[in-house]
Design a protein around this motif. Structure first.
Motif, PDB file in Angstrom:
ATOM      1  N   PHE A 324       0.803  -1.232   0.000  1.00  0.00           N
ATOM      2  CA  PHE A 324       0.000   0.000   0.000  1.00  0.00           C
ATOM      3  C   PHE A 324       0.829   1.272   0.000  1.00  0.00           C
ATOM      4  O   PHE A 324       0.255   2.369  -0.090  1.00  0.00           O
ATOM      5  CB  PHE A 324      -1.006   0.053   1.160  1.00  0.00           C
ATOM      6  CG  PHE A 324      -1.895  -1.157   1.284  1.00  0.00           C
ATOM      7  CD1 PHE A 324      -2.147  -1.978   0.196  1.00  0.00           C
ATOM      8  CD2 PHE A 324      -2.485  -1.473   2.499  1.00  0.00           C
ATOM      9  CE1 PHE A 324      -2.974  -3.094   0.309  1.00  0.00           C
ATOM     10  CE2 PHE A 324      -3.315  -2.576   2.628  1.00  0.00           C
ATOM     11  CZ  PHE A 324      -3.551  -3.386   1.536  1.00  0.00           C
ATOM     12  N   ALA A 325       2.170   1.205   0.093  1.00  0.00           N
ATOM     13  CA  ALA A 325       2.957   2.423  -0.083  1.00  0.00           C
ATOM     14  C   ALA A 325       2.728   2.969  -1.486  1.00  0.00           C
ATOM     15  O   ALA A 325       2.543   2.208  -2.443  1.00  0.00           O
ATOM     16  CB  ALA A 325       4.442   2.130   0.118  1.00  0.00           C
ATOM     17  N   LEU A 326       2.734   4.297  -1.610  1.00  0.00           N
ATOM     18  CA  LEU A 326       2.600   5.023  -2.874  1.00  0.00           C
ATOM     19  C   LEU A 326       1.185   4.994  -3.458  1.00  0.00           C
ATOM     20  O   LEU A 326       0.961   5.491  -4.556  1.00  0.00           O
ATOM     21  CB  LEU A 326       3.585   4.518  -3.948  1.00  0.00           C
ATOM     22  CG  LEU A 326       5.046   4.835  -3.756  1.00  0.00           C
ATOM     23  CD1 LEU A 326       5.716   3.758  -2.918  1.00  0.00           C
ATOM     24  CD2 LEU A 326       5.764   4.976  -5.089  1.00  0.00           C
ATOM     25  N   CYS A 327       0.217   4.394  -2.751  1.00  0.00           N
ATOM     26  CA  CYS A 327      -1.139   4.328  -3.301  1.00  0.00           C
ATOM     27  C   CYS A 327      -1.817   5.693  -3.331  1.00  0.00           C
ATOM     28  O   CYS A 327      -2.771   5.896  -4.073  1.00  0.00           O
ATOM     29  CB  CYS A 327      -1.993   3.355  -2.488  1.00  0.00           C
ATOM     30  SG  CYS A 327      -1.679   1.617  -2.862  1.00  0.00           S
ATOM     31  N   GLY A 328      -1.364   6.616  -2.507  1.00  0.00           N
ATOM     32  CA  GLY A 328      -1.959   7.943  -2.479  1.00  0.00           C
ATOM     33  C   GLY A 328      -3.099   8.044  -1.484  1.00  0.00           C
ATOM     34  O   GLY A 328      -3.642   7.054  -1.002  1.00  0.00           O
ATOM     35  N   TRP A 329      -3.497   9.280  -1.220  1.00  0.00           N
ATOM     36  CA  TRP A 329      -4.472   9.559  -0.166  1.00  0.00           C
ATOM     37  C   TRP A 329      -5.909   9.244  -0.568  1.00  0.00           C
ATOM     38  O   TRP A 329      -6.807   9.284   0.282  1.00  0.00           O
ATOM     39  CB  TRP A 329      -4.375  11.017   0.251  1.00  0.00           C
ATOM     40  CG  TRP A 329      -3.219  11.320   1.156  1.00  0.00           C
ATOM     41  CD1 TRP A 329      -2.107  12.065   0.867  1.00  0.00           C
ATOM     42  CD2 TRP A 329      -3.058  10.909   2.516  1.00  0.00           C
ATOM     43  NE1 TRP A 329      -1.271  12.134   1.951  1.00  0.00           N
ATOM     44  CE2 TRP A 329      -1.834  11.440   2.990  1.00  0.00           C
ATOM     45  CE3 TRP A 329      -3.827  10.140   3.399  1.00  0.00           C
ATOM     46  CZ2 TRP A 329      -1.361  11.233   4.279  1.00  0.00           C
ATOM     47  CZ3 TRP A 329      -3.366   9.936   4.684  1.00  0.00           C
ATOM     48  CH2 TRP A 329      -2.157  10.482   5.123  1.00  0.00           C
ATOM     49  N   ASP A 330      -6.169   8.919  -1.825  1.00  0.00           N
ATOM     50  CA  ASP A 330      -7.550   8.624  -2.245  1.00  0.00           C
ATOM     51  C   ASP A 330      -7.792   7.141  -2.455  1.00  0.00           C
ATOM     52  O   ASP A 330      -8.877   6.751  -2.882  1.00  0.00           O
ATOM     53  CB  ASP A 330      -7.888   9.377  -3.548  1.00  0.00           C
ATOM     54  CG  ASP A 330      -9.370   9.272  -3.903  1.00  0.00           C
ATOM     55  OD1 ASP A 330     -10.204   9.583  -3.040  1.00  0.00           O
ATOM     56  OD2 ASP A 330      -9.694   8.866  -5.039  1.00  0.00           O
TER      57      ASP A 330
END
Length: 960
Positions: A324-330
């Motif tokens: 889930f790293a780099l998935c972004g805040w949305d």
């Protein structure tokens, strides 16, 4: 195996306070999280491995024990593991990382430092020469003083002494009990390098009986003897790395009653593995719980998880994925589920979410987001059911034996031979060919594992007509395109074939053993593989649409100790898939992992986007009686009332500024200003002036200023001094809020911050030393961090510029915004555009459903698409469901009454529209790193796109 639990990276990234650590542990436990990794990370203000640090560790171990949780240590300050926050490489050059480099020299040229050899290349081959001549080839090594020579056992022993032993001195009585073990992160001998160590020449001579340095040229030129030399070189390097680093750590943990978990560096391809570890599969032997790393909002071929899933089943090990790293805040919960299910169907079943931020102060909010923790509005409501689903699915998959009768040998030995740093076409083609085969097997629903030749050598044997690796048996072995095998693999395959085992090759037979031509391979009995024929022979499940195998659905199978057969099927696509499933077995039922109930099925299944089903074939289970009610679907209107309690936001990330009382400078993005001030390399006085415009309808009594470290600044609002009276936090504990309603006026408003900007000498050293290693950058901590400020309250936000739409739910809205009165209603499909551009939180929408209830009818409220991570559904003031996975529907029959029914939908947002990144011309990004928020490129960014625009982009929020 024990129940599967979620263990997140808990990022310790600020000054640690024990009461806050305890609060966060309690939050985790309430949310279904039963373990954590205590992870020192950039931004840490508490001294790493100091007395306060150990005091915090002790508090957290005790709290975990009290709550029945697992506490784990992360073994480094930042990453990659192995340098003990810089202590190890400071011991001298023998402990420092090295790599090979090359140069073409002419007579009289200055020789490189650390020269290993000069070589003359001709049509007849090559020879080592004693002095430079025109056009000769030099091989030398360079030294990285910031990371460790991981080939050197003494260096790794130093790392263990400086880290693990110090924990054992203090907490040894808790090892294996309340403190479970260590996570080691991205151990490596480099990234995209040809490895070197001062130990290599002696090791090579002892192992192979000839000179290493006399032949180094063969790593770069495809000359006679290159196949054997590369085979010898990379086998030696990979074996030494595993023995020195991974095995030494594994043995220490085993001897000290704790467990080793973690993941290797650069698992992505055979090429990247050769540049970092020499091959990841063989390393998994030396983990109690081996893991992988998966970055970004995407999935790929089975290659990465299948490597781990195969070894884990063969050696009966639990698995872990840092995801889930780099998935972004949305990122939505449905997308997180999709990423995890892709790994679970390929054998990786336990989750370590990256990450949970102790703090989001400053740069921390941009640390490869999202922080999947309390800072997300949906965390409190939706994380626990998400965790329950993931953990229960993983627990089922960890039980019993995985049925996988086919072994596909990974062509790592061929990769060694194909590896040429000057020309990677051959190894890239090898990777593509191997992934094509593995995709074909998975798409056609054929069950298989990978075979690593080192694992096969250590744990493999032949039993009658089966090839056995550890706990797994295979009666079919497939060789992809391969040039070379090891001696032990050849002997095993020969015996397997002679005993009647089914041995196949894809394109052509290998011709080399350990890089040398071997006539025995011509006598090896093998047939060219026909995958369709192999599939029919085994009776694998057919998962079809219109009579053809549906390649969007992948599956795996387990056989439990009592003989039940479990089928786990996953839709890897973002579209609905209707299939017919034929398992070629009787007594097949649907199995619900949450309720543990079974239901009858005719094999016709409709998968929502990213959905999964679990089937069980059993002679003993009793299915539930079929629901005989008729189903009616209820739709909702587009117009809903917005609750008056909704708190909206405006992000202010541009400001005028002046330095040391000089001239005011034009508006600049704060994140760009931070870098400009760093470039000064000196302390300075700084004034920032933010501005926003307000209409009369927005002048409410709950307008707040939210800012980080407000105590560090002198504050003025519209030129008047303002005393920041702390009214709690907004989003994160580091973002403090204070009511400013009496200061805000109709028209233009300004917020001025006056303070000092300063950094430590160490920060400047790390930022401005050429060639600094990531080990230093990843533990960087700033003193002053200039950040956006936020205005919150019961208002709307109107975009003054033209609106347009883009890919990935992106909305583009120019750069001018005005605070207005709070919208009374909203188009639920376009909430962002309805005045909530920067909104982050829980938005309550209320409406009504008029209904004449019928007997023997089930009423299902169904939403086609949810443009929000999660939504809480209430009917007549009773909680009916939390919607987070497709299909977004809920049986609300028991909550309904005749006539008017009150419906409240609380949409739970992410933080994307509040925290960004706002200024990418392409809009929403699915690979988000710290640099993605800036006007510069980083390793995670798409360099084919422009890096920055002053205009803003947002994402859609609402219900379609």
């Amino acid at each position: 195996m024990s129940n599967n639990i979620i263990k997140p990276f808990w990022s310790w990234n600020d000054r640690l306070r024990k009461e806050e650590l305890v609060r966060q542990i309690e939050l985790m436990r309430k949310s279904g999280i039963e373990g954590f990794f205590m992870h020192a990370r950039g931004g840490l203000k508490t001294e790493y491995m100091g007395e306060d640090w150990f005091g915090c560790i002790s508090t957290c171990i005790d709290k975990a024990a009290e709550l029945g949780m697992e506490a784990w240590m992360y073994d480094e300050n930042g990453w990659p593991s192995g340098f003990a926050s810089g202590v190890v490489p400071k011991r001298g050059i023998d402990f420092q990382q090295k790599k090979l480099e090359t140069a073409i020299l002419n007579k009289g040229d200055r020789l490189p430092e650390n020269l290993l050899g000069l070589y003359r290349v001709s049509e007849n081959g090559f020879e080592k020469i004693s002095s430079a001549e025109d056009g000769c080839f030099a091989v030398y090594y360079t030294v990285n003083p910031y990371y460790t020579d991981t080939f050197n056992p003494a260096a790794i022993k130093c790392f263990i002494n400086e880290t693990h032993e110090k924990y054992y001195e203090r907490f040894g009585d808790r090892f294996g009990k309340s403190l479970k073990g260590f996570f080691t992160d991205e151990p490596q001998y480099g990234k995209n390098v040809t490895p070197w160590s001062a130990l290599f020449p002696e090791l090579f001579l002892k192992e192979y009986g000839y000179s290493l340095t006399d032949n180094l040229l063969l790593l770069y030129f495809d000359l006679d003897g290159a196949e054997k030399f590369r085979s010898d070189f990379y086998n030696m390097a990979a074996r030494q790395f595993r023995t020195s680093f991974i095995k030494q750590m594994y043995d220490w943990c085993t001897e000290h009653n704790c467990r080793l978990t973690g993941h290797m560096m650069e698992e992505d391809t055979l090429l990247t593995q050769l540049g970092a570890t020499g091959g990841v599969m063989a390393c998994y032997e030396y983990f109690h719980e081996p893991g992988i790393d998966w970055l970004g909002r995407k999935i790929s071929t089975p290659f990465i998880p299948k490597q781990l899933g195969s070894v884990a089943r063969q050696l009966s090990r639990k698995t872990l994925t840092e995801s889930f790293a780099l998935c972004g805040w949305d990122v939505s919960l449905n997308e997180l589920k999709w990423i995890m299910q892709w790994q679970m169907v390929n054998g990786v079943t336990s989750l370590c979410p990256h990450l949970e931020g102790y703090s989001l102060r400053g740069e921390r909010k941009r640390d490869y987001p999202a922080s999947v923790f309390y800072q997300l509005p949906w965390f409190k409501e939706a994380y626990k059911p998400f965790a329950e689903f993931i953990c229960k699915t993983g627990t089922v998959l960890d039980e019993g034996r995985e049925e996988a009768p086919i072994l596909l040998i990974e062509p790592l030995q061929t990769a060694y031979i194909k590896q040429n740093p000057k020309n990677t076409k051959g190894i890239n083609a090898l990777q593509s060919d191997f992934e094509r085969i593995t995709v074909a097997l998975s798409d056609n629903h054929m069950l298989y594992h990978y075979g690593d030749e080192s694992i096969m050598e250590h744990f493999g044997s032949v039993k009658n007509n089966k090839l056995v690796i550890g706990k797994c048996e295979y009666d079919t072995v497939i060789m992809p395109y391969m040039l070379s095998l090891t001696e032990s693999t050849l002997k095993m395959l020969t015996e397997f074939s002679q005993n009647g085992g089914k041995l196949y090759f894809i394109s052509e037979m290998p011709s080399l053993v350990n890089g040398v031509k071997d006539e025995r391979l011509k006598r090896l009995k093998a047939e060219k593989a026909d995958l369709d024929a192999i599939k029919k022979e085994y009776g694998f499940a057919d998962i079809t649409t219109d009579g053809k195998e549906n390649k969007n659905i992948h599956y795996t199978k387990r056989v439990t100790d009592n003989g039940d057969r479990i089928y786990y099927l996953v839709n890897l696509s973002d579209e609905e898939q209707s299939v017919t499933v034929n398992t070629n077995e009787d007594n097949v039922y649907l199995y619900d992992v949450i309720t543990e109930k079974v239901a009858e099925t005719d094999g016709k299944l409709t998968f929502a986007p990213y959905a999964s089903f679990m089937l069980i074939s059993s002679e003993t289970v009793k299915p539930e009686k079929a629901d005989g009610r008729k189903t009616e679907y209820i739709s909702i209107s587009r117009e809903f009332k917005v609750s008056e309690s909704t708190v909206n936001a405006l992000t202010l990330d541009f400001c005028r500024y002046r330095i040391d009382g000089g001239e005011w400078q034009p508006e600049t993005a704060v994140i760009i200003l931070q870098r400009k001030l760093l470039d000064l390399k000196r302390p300075c006085k700084i004034e920032l002036e933010f501005s926003f415009s307000v209409e009369s309808g927005a002048l409410t009594d709950n307008i707040c200023l939210c800012a980080e470290t407000p105590e560090s600044f002198e504050l003025l609002i519209n030129g008047k001094p303002f005393e920041f009276k702390d009214d709690g936090y907004y989003v994160d504990k580091s973002i403090r809020k204070s009511n400013i309603s009496e200061y805000v006026i109709q028209g233009k408003n300004t917020v001025t911050l006056k303070g000092e900007f300063y950094q430590s000498e160490d920060a400047y050293r790390v930022l401005f030393t050429p060639g600094i290693h990531e080990s230093e950058l990843n533990k960087l901590t700033y003193d002053t961090e200039l950040e956006s400020i936020y205005i919150t309250g019961s208002f709307g936000v109107r975009a003054e510029d033209e609106i347009s739409y883009g890919e990935r739910k992106s909305i583009f809205a120019g750069k001018h915004f005005i605070l207005t009165g709070m919208p009374k209603t909203a188009d639920i499909s376009k909430i962002t555009e309805s005045g909530f551009w920067f909104f982050s939180g829980a938005m309550e929408l209320t409406g009504n459903i008029s209904l004449n209830k019928k007997e023997n009818t089930k009423y299902v409220l169904s939403i086609e698409k949810l443009n929000a991570p999660a939504a809480r559904l209430e009917v007549n003031d009773q909680k009916a469901a939390v919607l987070m996975f497709a299909p977004y529907s809920a049986d609300i029959t028991e909550y309904l009454k005749n006539g008017e029914n009150k419906v409240k939908i609380t949409l739970l947002s992410g933080n994307r529209n509040l925290l960004g990144p706002h200024h990418k011309p392409q809009g929403e990004i699915y690979s988000v790193g710290p640099s993605t928020f800036t006007d510069k490129y980083g390793w995670a960014d798409d360099t084919s796109q422009p890096a920055w625009t002053d205009d803003y982009s947002f994402v859609e929020f609402g219900i379609v």
